[in-house]
Design a protein around this motif. Structure first.
Motif, PDB file in Angstrom:
ATOM      1  N   GLN A 101      34.576  29.928  27.767  1.00 25.75           N
ATOM      2  CA  GLN A 101      33.568  30.932  28.132  1.00 25.75           C
ATOM      3  C   GLN A 101      33.628  32.102  27.137  1.00 25.75           C
ATOM      4  OE1 GLN A 101      33.935  31.689  32.233  1.00 25.75           O
ATOM      5  NE2 GLN A 101      32.003  32.766  32.427  1.00 25.75           N
ATOM      6  N   PRO A 102      32.511  32.409  26.475  1.00 27.25           N
ATOM      7  CA  PRO A 102      32.551  33.496  25.497  1.00 27.25           C
ATOM      8  C   PRO A 102      32.830  34.818  26.202  1.00 27.25           C
ATOM      9  CG  PRO A 102      30.292  32.781  25.885  1.00 27.25           C
ATOM     10  CD  PRO A 102      31.172  31.843  26.632  1.00 27.25           C
ATOM     11  N   LEU A 103      33.619  35.650  25.552  1.00 23.97           N
ATOM     12  CA  LEU A 103      33.966  36.938  26.146  1.00 23.97           C
ATOM     13  C   LEU A 103      32.830  37.912  25.866  1.00 23.97           C
ATOM     14  CD1 LEU A 103      37.688  37.293  25.088  1.00 23.97           C
ATOM     15  CD2 LEU A 103      36.777  36.491  27.242  1.00 23.97           C
ATOM     16  N   SER A 104      32.386  38.616  26.911  1.00 27.76           N
ATOM     17  CA  SER A 104      31.323  39.597  26.664  1.00 27.76           C
ATOM     18  C   SER A 104      31.933  40.991  26.618  1.00 27.76           C
ATOM     19  CB  SER A 104      30.265  39.508  27.759  1.00 27.76           C
ATOM     20  OG  SER A 104      30.885  39.637  29.022  1.00 27.76           O
ATOM     21  N   PRO A 105      31.508  41.810  25.659  1.00 20.18           N
ATOM     22  CA  PRO A 105      32.088  43.149  25.555  1.00 20.18           C
ATOM     23  C   PRO A 105      31.629  44.023  26.719  1.00 20.18           C
ATOM     24  CG  PRO A 105      30.372  42.824  23.899  1.00 20.18           C
ATOM     25  CD  PRO A 105      30.507  41.533  24.637  1.00 20.18           C
ATOM     26  N   CYS A 106      32.468  44.940  27.139  1.00 22.55           N
ATOM     27  CA  CYS A 106      32.068  45.872  28.189  1.00 22.55           C
ATOM     28  C   CYS A 106      32.704  47.229  27.897  1.00 22.55           C
ATOM     29  CB  CYS A 106      32.473  45.363  29.566  1.00 22.55           C
ATOM     30  SG  CYS A 106      34.224  45.089  29.719  1.00 22.55           S
ATOM     31  N   VAL A 107      32.149  48.259  28.499  1.00 23.23           N
ATOM     32  CA  VAL A 107      32.670  49.608  28.271  1.00 23.23           C
ATOM     33  C   VAL A 107      33.399  50.069  29.522  1.00 23.23           C
ATOM     34  CG1 VAL A 107      30.871  50.232  26.623  1.00 23.23           C
ATOM     35  CG2 VAL A 107      30.517  50.684  29.047  1.00 23.23           C
ATOM     36  N   ALA A 108      34.254  51.088  29.373  1.00 21.98           N
ATOM     37  CA  ALA A 108      34.995  51.611  30.515  1.00 21.98           C
ATOM     38  C   ALA A 108      34.013  52.143  31.552  1.00 21.98           C
ATOM     39  CB  ALA A 108      35.923  52.716  30.045  1.00 21.98           C
ATOM     40  N   GLY A 109      34.270  51.831  32.819  1.00 17.45           N
ATOM     41  CA  GLY A 109      33.399  52.314  33.887  1.00 17.45           C
ATOM     42  C   GLY A 109      32.207  51.420  34.158  1.00 17.45           C
ATOM     43  N   GLU A 110      32.081  50.333  33.400  1.00 24.13           N
ATOM     44  CA  GLU A 110      30.934  49.425  33.598  1.00 24.13           C
ATOM     45  C   GLU A 110      31.137  48.611  34.878  1.00 24.13           C
ATOM     46  OE1 GLU A 110      29.027  45.649  31.218  1.00 24.13           O
ATOM     47  OE2 GLU A 110      29.868  47.276  30.026  1.00 24.13           O
ATOM     48  N   ARG A 111      30.039  48.426  35.646  1.00 22.89           N
ATOM     49  CA  ARG A 111      30.129  47.605  36.854  1.00 22.89           C
ATOM     50  C   ARG A 111      30.047  46.140  36.451  1.00 22.89           C
ATOM     51  NH1 ARG A 111      26.183  48.650  41.876  1.00 22.89           N
ATOM     52  NH2 ARG A 111      25.004  46.834  41.209  1.00 22.89           N
ATOM     53  N   LEU A 112      31.031  45.367  36.828  1.00 25.24           N
ATOM     54  CA  LEU A 112      31.116  43.979  36.355  1.00 25.24           C
ATOM     55  C   LEU A 112      30.509  42.989  37.348  1.00 25.24           C
ATOM     56  CD1 LEU A 112      34.796  44.196  35.032  1.00 25.24           C
ATOM     57  CD2 LEU A 112      32.698  44.535  33.731  1.00 25.24           C
ATOM     58  N   CYS A 113      30.897  43.114  38.621  1.00 21.64           N
ATOM     59  CA  CYS A 113      30.372  42.194  39.632  1.00 21.64           C
ATOM     60  C   CYS A 113      30.812  42.703  40.998  1.00 21.64           C
ATOM     61  CB  CYS A 113      30.881  40.770  39.399  1.00 21.64           C
ATOM     62  SG  CYS A 113      32.664  40.638  39.490  1.00 21.64           S
ATOM     63  N   SER A 114      30.428  42.006  42.052  1.00 21.02           N
ATOM     64  CA  SER A 114      30.872  42.450  43.379  1.00 21.02           C
ATOM     65  C   SER A 114      32.205  41.793  43.713  1.00 21.02           C
ATOM     66  CB  SER A 114      29.829  42.092  44.441  1.00 21.02           C
ATOM     67  OG  SER A 114      30.102  40.805  44.953  1.00 21.02           O
ATOM     68  N   THR A 115      32.936  42.417  44.645  1.00 19.30           N
ATOM     69  CA  THR A 115      34.254  41.877  45.023  1.00 19.30           C
ATOM     70  C   THR A 115      34.110  40.567  45.797  1.00 19.30           C
ATOM     71  OG1 THR A 115      34.176  43.381  46.907  1.00 19.30           O
ATOM     72  CG2 THR A 115      35.529  44.050  45.045  1.00 19.30           C
ATOM     73  N   GLU A 116      32.872  40.212  46.184  1.00 14.03           N
ATOM     74  CA  GLU A 116      32.691  38.918  46.845  1.00 14.03           C
ATOM     75  C   GLU A 116      32.646  37.784  45.827  1.00 14.03           C
ATOM     76  OE1 GLU A 116      29.140  39.434  49.139  1.00 14.03           O
ATOM     77  OE2 GLU A 116      30.093  40.956  50.404  1.00 14.03           O
ATOM     78  N   GLU A 117      32.285  38.127  44.587  1.00 16.20           N
ATOM     79  CA  GLU A 117      32.166  37.087  43.551  1.00 16.20           C
ATOM     80  C   GLU A 117      33.485  36.813  42.841  1.00 16.20           C
ATOM     81  OE1 GLU A 117      28.873  37.917  40.706  1.00 16.20           O
ATOM     82  OE2 GLU A 117      28.419  39.543  42.111  1.00 16.20           O
ATOM     83  N   ALA A 118      34.366  37.801  42.826  1.00 15.17           N
ATOM     84  CA  ALA A 118      35.587  37.630  42.036  1.00 15.17           C
ATOM     85  C   ALA A 118      36.681  38.578  42.529  1.00 15.17           C
ATOM     86  CB  ALA A 118      35.288  37.927  40.561  1.00 15.17           C
ATOM     87  N   THR A 119      37.879  38.346  42.021  1.00 11.78           N
ATOM     88  CA  THR A 119      39.029  39.204  42.320  1.00 11.78           C
ATOM     89  C   THR A 119      39.269  40.088  41.104  1.00 11.78           C
ATOM     90  OG1 THR A 119      39.947  37.306  43.491  1.00 11.78           O
ATOM     91  CG2 THR A 119      41.454  39.120  43.059  1.00 11.78           C
ATOM     92  N   ALA A 120      39.658  41.326  41.358  1.00  6.56           N
ATOM     93  CA  ALA A 120      39.888  42.260  40.244  1.00  6.56           C
ATOM     94  C   ALA A 120      41.218  41.959  39.575  1.00  6.56           C
ATOM     95  CB  ALA A 120      39.880  43.694  40.768  1.00  6.56           C
ATOM     96  N   GLY A 121      41.177  41.778  38.271  1.00  2.00           N
ATOM     97  CA  GLY A 121      42.405  41.536  37.503  1.00  2.00           C
ATOM     98  C   GLY A 121      42.780  42.776  36.715  1.00  2.00           C
ATOM     99  N   SER A 122      43.584  42.608  35.666  1.00  2.00           N
ATOM    100  CA  SER A 122      44.020  43.767  34.893  1.00  2.00           C
ATOM    101  C   SER A 122      42.850  44.365  34.126  1.00  2.00           C
ATOM    102  CB  SER A 122      45.130  43.354  33.922  1.00  2.00           C
ATOM    103  OG  SER A 122      44.627  42.382  33.041  1.00  2.00           O
ATOM    104  N   GLY A 123      42.925  45.665  33.899  1.00  2.00           N
ATOM    105  CA  GLY A 123      41.857  46.337  33.169  1.00  2.00           C
ATOM    106  C   GLY A 123      40.614  46.598  34.007  1.00  2.00           C
ATOM    107  N   THR A 124      40.749  46.416  35.344  1.00  2.00           N
ATOM    108  CA  THR A 124      39.598  46.664  36.221  1.00  2.00           C
ATOM    109  C   THR A 124      40.064  47.443  37.445  1.00  2.00           C
ATOM    110  OG1 THR A 124      39.901  44.700  37.597  1.00  2.00           O
ATOM    111  CG2 THR A 124      38.613  44.416  35.581  1.00  2.00           C
ATOM    112  N   TYR A 125      39.089  47.986  38.176  1.00  2.00           N
ATOM    113  CA  TYR A 125      39.404  48.605  39.460  1.00  2.00           C
ATOM    114  C   TYR A 125      38.237  48.338  40.400  1.00  2.00           C
ATOM    115  CZ  TYR A 125      36.345  52.408  37.776  1.00  2.00           C
ATOM    116  OH  TYR A 125      35.288  53.139  37.291  1.00  2.00           O
TER     117      TYR A 125
END
Length: 193
Positions: free
Chosen positions: A1-25
Motif C-alpha cells: 500500500q503506497p504511503l500517503s503524506p500527511c501533516v500534523a493535526g490532519e484527520r485521518l479516519c474515524s476510530t470505527e475504521e481503525a485503531t490509533a497507532g504511533s504518531g497519531t492521537y
C-alpha cells in the motif's frame, strides 16, 4: 500500500475504521496525525487495521512514552531542567527534540527535598525515561526517578569528566572536588561512548 503524506493535526479516519497507532492521537471519535510524515495502515491480528504516521525513513524514530533516552542538559532553574534528547535507546536522533525534567520527576523519594541544581548542571549527559509527549513544541516530559536513570556523564569546573562516588555525588579526579548530581546507576546496555 503506497504511503500517503500527511501533516500534523490532519484527520485521518474515524476510530470505527481503525485503531490509533504511533504518531497519531484520537479525539471525538476520530484519529488525527500527531506529526508530519506518511500514513501507514497495518492489518495486524485485530479486527481493525492500525493506522500510524511515520516520518520519512530517515528520521522515523521518535521518543515514545516509556522509552529510555539519552539527553543533554541545556538549562536549569528551580523548577525543572531543560534538555535536548540525543538518543532513543542506543539510536542517535537526526533531529533535536526538547525535553523537560520537572523537579518532582527527578527522583522517586523525598521529592519535596529535591533541588534541581543539586541534580543536574548544563551540559550534563542524562539518561531519562519519557513519561509524556508534552505539548505542540515537541517538549517531552522526562523522568529520572529510577535508580538506573540520571546523570551518566558530567564535567567538573576543571573540565574533567567526573567519577560517580555515590547516588548523589560525583568527584573530579583532578581536583577531587565533589559536586552533587542525581547519579544514574548505569546499566551497561545504555552506555554511550
Amino acid at each position: 500500500q503506497p504511503l500517503s503524506p500527511c501533516v500534523a493535526g490532519e484527520r485521518l479516519c474515524s476510530t470505527e475504521e481503525a485503531t490509533a497507532g504511533s504518531g497519531t492521537y484520537t479525539r471525538h471519535g476520530f484519529i488525527f496525525s500527531s506529526l508530519a510524515g506518511c500514513l501507514e495502515r497495518k492489518n495486524e491480528d485485530s479486527e481493525l487495521p492500525v493506522v500510524s504516521v511515520v516520518r520519512d525513513s530517515e528520521s522515523q524514530l521518535l521518543p515514545n512514552v516509556g522509552a529510555v533516552v539519552t539527553c543533554k542538559v541545556c538549562s536549569i532553574n528551580s523548577r525543572f531542567a531543560k534538555v535536548h534528547i540525543l538518543y532513543v535507546g542506543s539510536t542517535p536522533l537526526k533531529s533535536t527534540f526538547r525535553g523537560t525534567i520537572r523537579r518532582e520527576d527527578i527522583r522517586a523519594t523525598e521529592k519535596d527535598k529535591v533541588e534541581v541544581y543539586k541534580s543536574f548542571r548544563p551540559s550534563d549527559i542524562v539518561l531519562a525515561k519519557v513519561i509524556s509527549l508534552g505539548d505542540a513544541q515537541s517538549n517531552y516530559l522526562l523522568s529520572t526517578a529510577e535508580n538506573e536513570l540520571g546523570v551518566v556523564v558530567a564535567r567538573s569546573e576543571a573540565g574533567v569528566q567526573m567519577v560517580p562516588i555515590s547516588w548523589c555525588e560525583m568527584q573530579c579526579p583532578r581536583t577531587h572536588t565533589k559536586e552533587f548530581r542525581k547519579v544514574a546507576r548505569v546499566q551497561p546496555q545504555f552506555l554511550q561512548t
